[in-house]
Write a protein that holds these residues in place. Structure first.
Motif, short mmCIF file in Angstrom:
data_model
loop_
_atom_site.label_atom_id
_atom_site.label_comp_id
_atom_site.label_asym_id
_atom_site.label_seq_id
_atom_site.Cartn_x
_atom_site.Cartn_y
_atom_site.Cartn_z
N LEU A 1 0.69 -2.35 8.47
CA LEU A 1 -0.21 -3.04 7.55
C LEU A 1 0.30 -2.99 6.11
O LEU A 1 0.27 -4.01 5.40
N SER A 2 0.81 -1.83 5.69
CA SER A 2 1.29 -1.78 4.31
C SER A 2 2.59 -2.56 4.16
O SER A 2 2.81 -3.18 3.12
N ASN A 3 3.43 -2.55 5.18
CA ASN A 3 4.62 -3.41 5.14
C ASN A 3 4.22 -4.87 5.02
O ASN A 3 4.80 -5.61 4.22
N GLY A 4 3.24 -5.25 5.83
CA GLY A 4 2.80 -6.64 5.79
C GLY A 4 2.20 -7.01 4.45
O GLY A 4 2.40 -8.13 3.95
N ALA A 5 1.50 -6.07 3.84
CA ALA A 5 0.94 -6.33 2.51
C ALA A 5 2.06 -6.45 1.49
O ALA A 5 2.01 -7.28 0.58
N ALA A 6 3.09 -5.64 1.66
CA ALA A 6 4.22 -5.65 0.72
C ALA A 6 4.99 -6.97 0.80
O ALA A 6 5.36 -7.54 -0.23
N THR A 7 5.21 -7.44 2.02
CA THR A 7 5.96 -8.70 2.16
C THR A 7 5.09 -9.91 1.89
O THR A 7 5.57 -11.04 1.91
N GLY A 8 3.81 -9.70 1.70
CA GLY A 8 2.92 -10.81 1.42
C GLY A 8 2.34 -11.47 2.66
O GLY A 8 1.64 -12.47 2.57
N ARG B 1 -15.05 -9.39 6.04
CA ARG B 1 -13.98 -10.26 5.56
C ARG B 1 -12.98 -10.51 6.70
O ARG B 1 -12.59 -11.65 6.97
N ILE B 2 -12.60 -9.43 7.38
CA ILE B 2 -11.65 -9.58 8.49
C ILE B 2 -12.27 -10.44 9.59
O ILE B 2 -11.64 -11.37 10.10
N ALA B 3 -13.50 -10.14 9.93
CA ALA B 3 -14.14 -10.87 11.02
C ALA B 3 -14.34 -12.35 10.67
O ALA B 3 -14.02 -13.24 11.48
N LEU B 4 -14.86 -12.62 9.48
CA LEU B 4 -15.15 -14.01 9.11
C LEU B 4 -13.88 -14.83 8.96
O LEU B 4 -13.78 -15.95 9.48
N THR B 5 -12.89 -14.28 8.26
CA THR B 5 -11.62 -14.99 8.15
C THR B 5 -10.98 -15.12 9.52
O THR B 5 -10.42 -16.16 9.88
N GLY B 6 -11.07 -14.06 10.31
CA GLY B 6 -10.44 -14.06 11.62
C GLY B 6 -11.05 -15.07 12.56
O GLY B 6 -10.38 -15.55 13.48
N LEU B 7 -12.30 -15.40 12.35
CA LEU B 7 -12.96 -16.35 13.23
C LEU B 7 -13.00 -17.76 12.66
O LEU B 7 -13.39 -18.71 13.36
N SER B 8 -12.63 -17.88 11.38
CA SER B 8 -12.73 -19.20 10.76
C SER B 8 -11.65 -20.13 11.29
O SER B 8 -10.62 -19.68 11.79
N PRO C 1 -7.00 -1.85 2.03
CA PRO C 1 -6.55 -0.47 2.27
C PRO C 1 -6.15 -0.28 3.74
O PRO C 1 -6.98 -0.47 4.62
N PRO C 2 -4.89 0.09 3.99
CA PRO C 2 -4.42 0.20 5.38
C PRO C 2 -5.23 1.18 6.20
O PRO C 2 -5.40 1.00 7.42
N LYS C 3 -5.75 2.21 5.57
CA LYS C 3 -6.53 3.21 6.32
C LYS C 3 -7.80 2.59 6.90
O LYS C 3 -8.23 2.95 7.99
N ILE C 4 -8.39 1.68 6.16
CA ILE C 4 -9.60 1.03 6.64
C ILE C 4 -9.25 -0.06 7.66
O ILE C 4 -9.84 -0.15 8.74
N ALA C 5 -8.27 -0.87 7.29
CA ALA C 5 -7.89 -1.98 8.17
C ALA C 5 -7.43 -1.46 9.54
O ALA C 5 -7.73 -2.04 10.58
N LEU D 1 -4.94 -10.96 12.95
CA LEU D 1 -3.89 -11.58 12.12
C LEU D 1 -4.47 -12.62 11.16
O LEU D 1 -4.14 -12.65 9.98
N THR D 2 -5.34 -13.46 11.70
CA THR D 2 -5.99 -14.43 10.82
C THR D 2 -6.85 -13.72 9.79
O THR D 2 -6.89 -14.09 8.62
N GLY D 3 -7.53 -12.68 10.26
CA GLY D 3 -8.43 -11.95 9.38
C GLY D 3 -7.72 -11.26 8.24
O GLY D 3 -8.30 -11.04 7.18
N LEU D 4 -6.46 -10.91 8.47
CA LEU D 4 -5.72 -10.19 7.44
C LEU D 4 -4.81 -11.11 6.63
O LEU D 4 -4.22 -10.70 5.64
N SER D 5 -4.69 -12.36 7.08
CA SER D 5 -3.77 -13.26 6.39
C SER D 5 -4.34 -13.69 5.05
O SER D 5 -5.56 -13.65 4.84
#
Lengths: 202, 202
Positions: free
Chosen positions: B144-151, A193-200, B157-161, B196-200
């Motif tokens: 990561l969790s701050n970013g998830a909180a602010t949207g 998900r991170i990779a695909l969104t990140g590269l899209s 899961p921040p541990k994985i990301a 950043l794109t991947g997590l947006s």
DNA sequence: TTCTACCTACCTACCGGTAGGTCTGTTAGC
DNA sequence: GCTAACAGACCTACCGGTAGGTAGGTAGAA
């Protein structure tokens, strides 16, 4: 019949025994490192004495060589099949990541040795393994440049992007626990998900 | 006067010499691995004989300890400053990645030792270093969790990301060449873009 | 008998670390 | 200003231990 060696660098003998030895070496190398591991430890793991090992194996290095060769062959095969079965670059990338991650999960010790013990991997003898390692990486790079060509992916140098993507899966050997809360597939899907969104494209 | 050691685990002596020794050990450990390296090699690198080393260092392990401690302290400090100077989670994440990547680029040998030689890193003595390593990772998880909180970020899961993100930079030690075509900053920016794109949010 | 698979005994090389001495620059006492 | 004591930094010589690998023999199966 167990598989024949692609390169019979080692005294032929009962192949099952040899496989046991390579498996034991994988465990011992993974735990103590190549230099830190002793042939006596490996022998003990198989239930024999050190000199008996040398009936099946010519040198310590041969064991490392066998581990590397076996791993890269298997990983390449599985990845190739997954890529061929997927429809488009995005699906191919996701499939590759899933294969890589589950591979790491299933073969933690071997992957640890593969990724951590490559100091000794130098010289003529190893060129074959290094070549295969590069070929594996090129498969991923090709997915990325195909995806960029079709417009599925943003235009990022495939050599760099492939490093980022393979890093996610490879790094798993340092932390992923198959008995932990998440399965390898679940983690792989998150990474995909991170990779695909990140590269899209935006 | 050069800086005093935070933890004087080693016989005090001319600090400059000790720093030279740790630096030499970093190079030798990076090239041959901790187990593969010998105290004589390190001594030769500093221009002395093996026994003279023991005038400045108590045990081989102390050198590994010094390398690990020094690295995690520096990396943590630089990352902390970069995070504090950034406005929002997205900028913080990009800044952390940039710090990590340039750090890997500037200290390749030390990073190689840090990431590759942690088999010996066990027992009481190492708890401090392990604790700092975890704290570093927690800094990233918090972004990561701050970013998830602010949207700003999707809910992963921040541990994985954090594993995925740190993997990109960490993995650099295996391939990144400071004299290559791209600078560490350029690579870091690409990685940041993917992350950043991947997590947006979609 | 011959071959495989294993064994005990052993070799050489090198490791981390120590013992103990030497050289040198600094300081103290006169 | 001179000398004697001292301490830091280095050396040679060496220790116990262990490593990878070998020599050579034995037991059992074909």
């Amino acid at each position: 019949m167990t598989s024949a060696n692609t390169t019979p660098t080692v005294t032929e003998s009962a192949p099952a025994v040899r496989a046991d030895i390579v498996e034991a070496a994988t465990r011992v190398f993974s735990e103590h490192g190549y230099d830190g591991a002793s042939m006596a430890q490996i022998a003990a793991e198989v239930g024999m004495r050190k000199p008996s090992l040398y009936h099946h194996v010519r040198k310590k290095e041969d064991l490392l060589f066998a581990i590397h060769g076996q791993l890269i062959d298997e990983l390449t095969l599985e990845t190739r099949q997954a890529i061929d079965a997927a429809a488009d670059p995005a699906a191919q990338l996701a499939a590759s990541l899933r294969v890589a991650m589950t591979f790491v999960s299933r073969n933690r010790d071997a992957v640890t040795v593969f990724l951590q013990e490559n100091r000794a991997v130098r010289g003529e003898r190893w060129d074959e393994v290094v070549g295969k390692r590069d070929a594996y990486e090129r498969m991923v790079q090709e997915i990325l440049s195909n995806g960029a060509a079709t417009g599925a992916f943003v235009n990022i140098p495939p050599k760099i992007a492939s490093k980022a993507i393979l890093a996610m899966a490879n790094w798993g050997y340092t932390w992923f626990n198959p008995d932990g809360p998440m399965s390898a597939d679940e983690v792989a899907d998150i990474f995909a998900r991170i990779a695909l969104t990140g590269l899209s494209k935006p």
